[in-house]
Enzyme design. Structure first.
Site, PDB file in Angstrom:
ATOM      1  N   GLU A 108       0.837  -1.199   0.000  1.00  0.00           N
ATOM      2  CA  GLU A 108       0.000   0.000   0.000  1.00  0.00           C
ATOM      3  C   GLU A 108       0.870   1.247   0.000  1.00  0.00           C
ATOM      4  O   GLU A 108       1.951   1.256   0.573  1.00  0.00           O
ATOM      5  CB  GLU A 108      -0.910  -0.021   1.232  1.00  0.00           C
ATOM      6  N   CYS A 121       3.581   8.583   0.825  1.00  0.00           N
ATOM      7  CA  CYS A 121       4.101   7.687   1.856  1.00  0.00           C
ATOM      8  C   CYS A 121       4.225   6.314   1.184  1.00  0.00           C
ATOM      9  O   CYS A 121       3.222   5.714   0.793  1.00  0.00           O
ATOM     10  CB  CYS A 121       3.118   7.656   3.029  1.00  0.00           C
ATOM     11  N   CYS A 128       6.818  -6.800   6.811  1.00  0.00           N
ATOM     12  CA  CYS A 128       7.920  -6.096   7.476  1.00  0.00           C
ATOM     13  C   CYS A 128       8.836  -7.087   8.188  1.00  0.00           C
ATOM     14  O   CYS A 128       8.394  -8.112   8.694  1.00  0.00           O
ATOM     15  CB  CYS A 128       7.384  -5.085   8.484  1.00  0.00           C
ATOM     16  N   CYS A 132       7.342  -4.608  15.647  1.00  0.00           N
ATOM     17  CA  CYS A 132       6.740  -3.607  16.540  1.00  0.00           C
ATOM     18  C   CYS A 132       5.319  -4.060  16.904  1.00  0.00           C
ATOM     19  O   CYS A 132       4.495  -4.295  16.011  1.00  0.00           O
ATOM     20  CB  CYS A 132       6.708  -2.240  15.862  1.00  0.00           C
ATOM     21  N   CYS A 135       2.065  -2.175  15.541  1.00  0.00           N
ATOM     22  CA  CYS A 135       1.959  -1.853  14.111  1.00  0.00           C
ATOM     23  C   CYS A 135       1.287  -2.979  13.336  1.00  0.00           C
ATOM     24  O   CYS A 135       1.670  -4.152  13.464  1.00  0.00           O
ATOM     25  CB  CYS A 135       3.347  -1.586  13.538  1.00  0.00           C
ATOM     26  N   CYS A 353      -0.643   6.034   9.788  1.00  0.00           N
ATOM     27  CA  CYS A 353       0.585   5.355  10.251  1.00  0.00           C
ATOM     28  C   CYS A 353       0.247   4.059  10.952  1.00  0.00           C
ATOM     29  O   CYS A 353      -0.585   4.021  11.843  1.00  0.00           O
ATOM     30  CB  CYS A 353       1.306   6.209  11.280  1.00  0.00           C
TER      31      CYS A 353
HETATM   32  N1  SAH Z   1       9.874   0.654   9.756  1.00  0.00           N
HETATM   33  C1  SAH Z   1      10.007   2.077   9.605  1.00  0.00           C
HETATM   34  C2  SAH Z   1       9.063   2.606   8.572  1.00  0.00           C
HETATM   35  C3  SAH Z   1       7.579   2.452   8.910  1.00  0.00           C
HETATM   36  S1  SAH Z   1       7.084   4.001   9.348  1.00  0.00           S
HETATM   37  C4  SAH Z   1       9.841   2.756  10.935  1.00  0.00           C
HETATM   38  O1  SAH Z   1       9.467   2.091  11.885  1.00  0.00           O
HETATM   39  O2  SAH Z   1      10.137   3.929  11.042  1.00  0.00           O
HETATM   40  C5  SAH Z   1       5.648   3.833  10.149  1.00  0.00           C
HETATM   41  C6  SAH Z   1       5.589   4.827  11.294  1.00  0.00           C
HETATM   42  O3  SAH Z   1       4.312   4.647  11.905  1.00  0.00           O
HETATM   43  C7  SAH Z   1       6.623   4.539  12.363  1.00  0.00           C
HETATM   44  O4  SAH Z   1       7.016   5.711  12.987  1.00  0.00           O
HETATM   45  C8  SAH Z   1       5.842   3.674  13.317  1.00  0.00           C
HETATM   46  O5  SAH Z   1       6.408   3.651  14.595  1.00  0.00           O
HETATM   47  C9  SAH Z   1       4.499   4.332  13.265  1.00  0.00           C
HETATM   48  N2  SAH Z   1       3.399   3.441  13.659  1.00  0.00           N
HETATM   49  C10 SAH Z   1       3.357   2.112  13.604  1.00  0.00           C
HETATM   50  N3  SAH Z   1       2.166   1.649  14.066  1.00  0.00           N
HETATM   51  C11 SAH Z   1       1.459   2.756  14.408  1.00  0.00           C
HETATM   52  C12 SAH Z   1       0.146   2.940  14.919  1.00  0.00           C
HETATM   53  N4  SAH Z   1      -0.657   1.915  15.155  1.00  0.00           N
HETATM   54  N5  SAH Z   1      -0.265   4.207  15.142  1.00  0.00           N
HETATM   55  C13 SAH Z   1       0.541   5.263  14.861  1.00  0.00           C
HETATM   56  N6  SAH Z   1       1.767   5.137  14.373  1.00  0.00           N
HETATM   57  C14 SAH Z   1       2.236   3.897  14.148  1.00  0.00           C
END
Ligand code: SAH
Length: 361
Positions: A108, A121, A128, A132, A135, A353
């Site tokens: 996406e 974005c 991935c 995390c 996420c 995000c």
């Molecule tokens: N792997 C990289 C790129 C993904 S960016 C990274 O972690 O930076 C995605 C961003 O969204 C990251 O800052 C991540 O921490 C954030 N993110 C992940 N899950 C989220 C959620 N449920 N709500 C808000 N932000 C989230």
């Protein structure tokens, strides 16, 4: 089936699957291909321009080439490309593309419009590599890395949509879609090279942010490579014990290593780092967490983006109270660290995000 027909079909199938993806060739390799086939090297430049600058998906579209040349290309190569399978529009203007890759997998990407900018974005992996806990993408696990052209094509598709729906070209790119860009470093760098090259989109690297969960070795490599784009780190906690709970890979790449890599990055690039940070109830909504963040922020020039948490429907993580977010902002500002709160966009279509997870499939 007639045995001869069977052999012919099998042969045709083998030939079609062994054709090379033409976008794997550099400009120089394309020039050589034409010379070796009795044409001018310059023909390679023309084809390269069609493939990258103009984003052609079929040889037929390369109208300044003769029919014979196009047929010759057709016989030797394929152009693997993405297609936007489904486009969803949010009530706030955000657009989410479900992007189908040549092998049928889906990633996406999101177009985020503001009054003056259009930000793309983009995803760097299918699924991935990291884990995390908060996420949605992490739950998919990593299926494969995206190729440079697959990253580039996502950007082109959004540039096209921006022109169509907002009458302006794409202005910024963030690698904050699915995947961990630094676990697919070479392809991400190749894609950015093409995005910033005059053969591609000619975009300034200053308008590109690569976001990482924090892979120290790769942050140092980027610094050594003297990259010109900006770096964001998804920090979320500056206390090892807490960070390892919410981002388990932190046990392998602890904060001390991250800190060392970031100091190295800044010494080499002089480019300020952005930390992304979510404040959750019962996890980091306390003074100890704030104090640790302030200390971490003292190591290199930085700013903090506090992001709103987008629930991914398991209820374990909950956005902290607004008063706690305000407390973070107050103390960061008092310490001279620029801080902002980023409101998520496109929530109604799961484009915010951490929400990218192919729900439609
Ligand atoms: N792997 C990289 C790129 C993904 S960016 C990274 O972690 O930076 C995605 C961003 O969204 C990251 O800052 C991540 O921490 C954030 N993110 C992940 N899950 C989220 C959620 N449920 N709500 C808000 N932000 C989230």
């Amino acid at each position: 089936m007639n045995p001869l027909l069977f052999i012919l079909i099998t042969f045709a199938l083998i030939m079609s699957t062994t054709k090379k993806d033409i976008r794997k060739l550099s400009k120089e390799e394309l020039r050589t291909f034409f010379v070796e086939n009795g044409d001018k090297a310059f023909r390679g430049n023309q084809v390269y321009e069609w493939l990258w600058g103009k984003g052609a998906h079929v040889f037929e579209d390369m109208t300044n080439l003769s029919l014979v040349t196009r047929e010759m290309l057709e016989a030797n190569f394929v152009i693997n490309h993405i297609s936007v399978d489904q486009m969803q529009r949010s009530s706030d203007g955000t657009i989410k593309n479900a992007v189908r890759l040549h092998d049928g997998l889906i990633v996406e990407s999101v177009l985020i419009p503001t009054a003056t900018r259009t930000t793309a974005c983009v995803s760097s992996q299918v699924g991935c590599s990291l884990d995390c806990q908060f996420c949605a993408t992490a739950r998919l696990k990593r299926m494969r890395n995206l190729n440079p052209d697959e990253i580039y094509d996502q950007v082109l598709a959004i540039d096209k949509e921006s022109r169509l729906y907002f009458n302006r070209p794409l202005s910024n790119i963030v690698f904050m879609g699915m995947g961990e860009p630094l676990m697919n470093y070479n392809n991400v760098i190749k894609a950015i090279d093409m995005i910033t090259s005059t053969d591609g989109l000619g975009m300034s690297p200053k308008r590109i942010i690569v976001s990482t969960s924090g892979v120290p070795k790769m942050i140092k490599k980027m610094a050594d490579d003297e990259v010109k784009f900006k770096l964001a780190v998804s920090l979320h906690s500056a206390i090892d014990e807490v960070r390892t709970k919410i981002m388990p890979f932190n046990a392998t790449f602890p904060l001390e290593d991250l800190r060392e890599a970031l100091v190295y990055w800044y010494a080499k690039t002089k480019s300020r780092i952005s930390y992304e940070y979510i404040v959750w109830k019962g996890i980091n909504d306390n003074q100890e967490a704030i104090t640790a963040l302030l200390k971490f922020c003292s190591y290199v020039p930085c700013k903090v983006n506090i992001i709103e948490y987008n629930p991914i429907d398991d209820g374990i993580f909950q956005q902290a109270d607004r008063s706690m977010v305000d407390e973070y902002l107050y103390q960061l500002e008092k310490s001279g660290i620029p801080a902002t709160v980023r409101r998520s966009r496109g929530k109604d279509i799961d484009a915010a995000c951490g929400q990218l997870a192919n729900k439609m499939l």
